[in-house]
Design an enzyme around this catalytic site. Structure first.
Site, PDB file in Angstrom:
ATOM      1  N   HIS A  30       0.838  -1.211   0.000  1.00 41.39           N
ATOM      2  CA  HIS A  30       0.000   0.000   0.000  1.00 41.39           C
ATOM      3  C   HIS A  30       0.868   1.254   0.000  1.00 41.39           C
ATOM      4  O   HIS A  30       0.591   2.216  -0.719  1.00 41.39           O
ATOM      5  CB  HIS A  30      -0.970   0.004   1.189  1.00 41.39           C
ATOM      6  CG  HIS A  30      -1.796  -1.246   1.275  1.00 41.39           C
ATOM      7  ND1 HIS A  30      -2.373  -1.683   2.435  1.00 41.39           N
ATOM      8  CD2 HIS A  30      -2.119  -2.168   0.323  1.00 41.39           C
ATOM      9  CE1 HIS A  30      -3.024  -2.808   2.192  1.00 41.39           C
ATOM     10  NE2 HIS A  30      -2.872  -3.130   0.930  1.00 41.39           N
TER      11      HIS A  30
ATOM     12  N   HIS B  95      -9.379  -1.790  -4.204  1.00 44.53           N
ATOM     13  CA  HIS B  95      -8.222  -2.167  -3.376  1.00 44.53           C
ATOM     14  C   HIS B  95      -7.298  -3.117  -4.143  1.00 44.53           C
ATOM     15  O   HIS B  95      -6.071  -3.025  -4.026  1.00 44.53           O
ATOM     16  CB  HIS B  95      -8.640  -2.784  -2.040  1.00 44.53           C
ATOM     17  CG  HIS B  95      -7.447  -3.005  -1.175  1.00 44.53           C
ATOM     18  ND1 HIS B  95      -6.872  -1.997  -0.430  1.00 44.53           N
ATOM     19  CD2 HIS B  95      -6.645  -4.084  -1.014  1.00 44.53           C
ATOM     20  CE1 HIS B  95      -5.783  -2.454   0.155  1.00 44.53           C
ATOM     21  NE2 HIS B  95      -5.622  -3.718  -0.184  1.00 44.53           N
TER      22      HIS B  95
ATOM     23  N   ASP C 145      -3.328  -2.644  -4.744  1.00 43.37           N
ATOM     24  CA  ASP C 145      -2.320  -3.688  -4.536  1.00 43.37           C
ATOM     25  C   ASP C 145      -1.483  -3.902  -5.800  1.00 43.37           C
ATOM     26  O   ASP C 145      -0.255  -4.035  -5.735  1.00 43.37           O
ATOM     27  CB  ASP C 145      -2.997  -5.028  -4.190  1.00 43.37           C
ATOM     28  CG  ASP C 145      -3.455  -5.106  -2.744  1.00 43.37           C
ATOM     29  OD1 ASP C 145      -2.998  -4.310  -1.907  1.00 43.37           O
ATOM     30  OD2 ASP C 145      -4.287  -6.002  -2.446  1.00 43.37           O
TER      31      ASP C 145
ATOM     32  N   HIS D 262      -1.381 -10.973  -5.300  1.00 44.23           N
ATOM     33  CA  HIS D 262       0.046 -10.654  -5.156  1.00 44.23           C
ATOM     34  C   HIS D 262       0.958 -11.655  -5.866  1.00 44.23           C
ATOM     35  O   HIS D 262       1.982 -11.275  -6.422  1.00 44.23           O
ATOM     36  CB  HIS D 262       0.433 -10.581  -3.683  1.00 44.23           C
ATOM     37  CG  HIS D 262      -0.175  -9.404  -2.978  1.00 44.23           C
ATOM     38  ND1 HIS D 262       0.051  -8.099  -3.382  1.00 44.23           N
ATOM     39  CD2 HIS D 262      -1.001  -9.324  -1.917  1.00 44.23           C
ATOM     40  CE1 HIS D 262      -0.616  -7.284  -2.582  1.00 44.23           C
ATOM     41  NE2 HIS D 262      -1.267  -7.990  -1.692  1.00 44.23           N
TER      42      HIS D 262
END
Ligand code: ZN
Length: 278
Positions: free
Chosen positions: A73, A225, A229, A252
Site C-alpha cells: 500500500h 483495493h 495492490d 500478489h
C-alpha cells in the site's frame, strides 16, 4: 517527468495487519537514482522483484535474513505520487503499519511533501503485448500512450465480474481498504495471518452485506483495493511504466510473476511472449 523524493522526514506508526505487532517507520528523503529501499537492523533492502520473499496475502521483501512485511500500500502511494527515491527505515517492528487498511493516510501525509529532482525518471515502455497466467486469472500488458491499470473481478455476494480502472487519478483508488470474507477469517488466523486485522483497518464482507459500520466507501471498494495492490506491486520495477496493464482476478502472487517478466523486458526489448504457470 523528473524523479521525485520528499522534502522532509515523515513518520508513520501503528500495528501491522498480519503480525498484529506495533511498528514505527520513518521515510527519509534520498537523492536521485537511490530508488526505494527499506532499512531494518542495518540492512538496506531494495524494493525490487529480486528481494520479494513472500506474496501470500501481502508482498514482503527480505535480504540477508532480514525482512519487512506488507509493503504494497505504501509502495502504491509512492508510485502514484511520483516518489522514486526514499529510504523507509523501521525504528520498531517489521510490518508496514496498516493504518485504516487503505493508502489514504500515506497519501494525506505525503501529498504536499513531494519534490522534483533534476534527473528524468527512468521509463519502462511496454512496446509489445504479453501476459502471465495462473489457474485463477491472468495479467496482460499492452502498449499504450501513458499509464493505465485495470482490474476485473467479482465480489462474492455482491456482483459478478466488473472492471475498475486507474488512469492517473489517485483518488480513484487510494481510499479503498483491504478486505476479507468472513468465511476466510478462520483459515487466515490459522496460518498466523490477519492477527492485527479489525473492522478499523479492513472491510469484512459477508454474503451480500458488510460488517463494518458505514458499509463500503464505494460499491466496488474491494476491486479498487485490488487495483491499489497491483499498482504497489508494479512499483517494484522501479521505473515509470508506459503501457496498459489489465488484471483478471490477479493477486500478489500473479502480480509478482508479472513484475518479474516486466523487469526482464525492461533490460531488453522483447518480442510478443506469453508466460504460464501451473
Ligand atoms: Zn492490499
Amino acid at each position: 517527468m523528473n524523479q521525485g523524493t520528499i522534502k522532509e522526514k515523515v513518520l508513520f506508526e501503528g500495528i501491522g495487519i498480519h503480525s498484529g505487532e506495533y511498528s514505527r517507520i520513518v521515510l527519509h528523503p534520498e537523492e536521485e537514482n537511490t530508488g526505494i529501499r527499506f532499512l531494518r537492523w542495518g540492512v538496506y533492502i531494495p524494493a525490487k522483484p529480486e528481494f520479494v520473499v513472500n506474496t501470500d496475502h501481502s508482498t514482503d521483501l527480505g535480504k540477508e535474513g532480514v525482512f519487512v512485511k506488507t509493503v504494497e500500500h505504501l509502495m502504491a502511494v509512492l508510485y502514484m505520487l511520483g516518489v522514486d527515491n526514499i529510504t523507509v527505515e523501521f525504528l520498531e517492528g517489521f510490518e508496514v503499519p496498516i493504518l485504516d487498511g487503505s493508502g489514504y493516510y500515506f497519501y494525506k501525509a505525503l501529498k504536499d511533501k513531494v519534490v522534483s529532482l533534476s534527473v528524468p525518471a527512468p521509463i519502462l515502455e511496454i512496446s509489445s503485448s504479453f501476459e502471465v497466467r495462473n489457474s485463477v486469472g491472468y495479467i496482460k500488458a499492452l502498449p499504450y500512450e501513458g499509464f493505465s491499470v485495470a482490474y476485473m473481478g467479482s465480489i462474492k455476494g455482491f456482483f459478478e465480474e466488473r472492471l475498475v480502472e486507474f488512469r492517473g487519478n489517485i483518488r480513484d483508488v487510494v481510499f479503498a481498504r483491504t478486505f476479507c470474507y468472513d468465511y476466510e477469517l478462520e483459515h487466515l488466523l490459522k496460518k498466523g495471518l490477519a492477527k492485527g486485522g479489525s473492522l478499523k483497518n479492513a472491510l469484512l464482507l459477508g454474503m451480500g452485506f458488510v460488517y463494518n459500520e458505514g458499509g463500503m466507501r464505494s460499491e466496488d471498494e474491494p476491486l479498487r483495493h485490488k487495483l491499489l495492490d497491483l499498482i504497489g506491486d508494479l512499483a517494484l520495477v522501479g521505473k515509470r511504466i508506459k503501457g496498459r496493464i489489465v488484471s483478471y482476478k490477479g493477486g500478489h502472487t500473479l502480480n509478482y510473476l508479472f513484475v518479474k517478466v516486466l523487469s526482464s523486458i525492461s533490460e531488453t526489448s522483447l518480442a510478443s511472449s506469453s508466460v504460464s504457470t501451473p
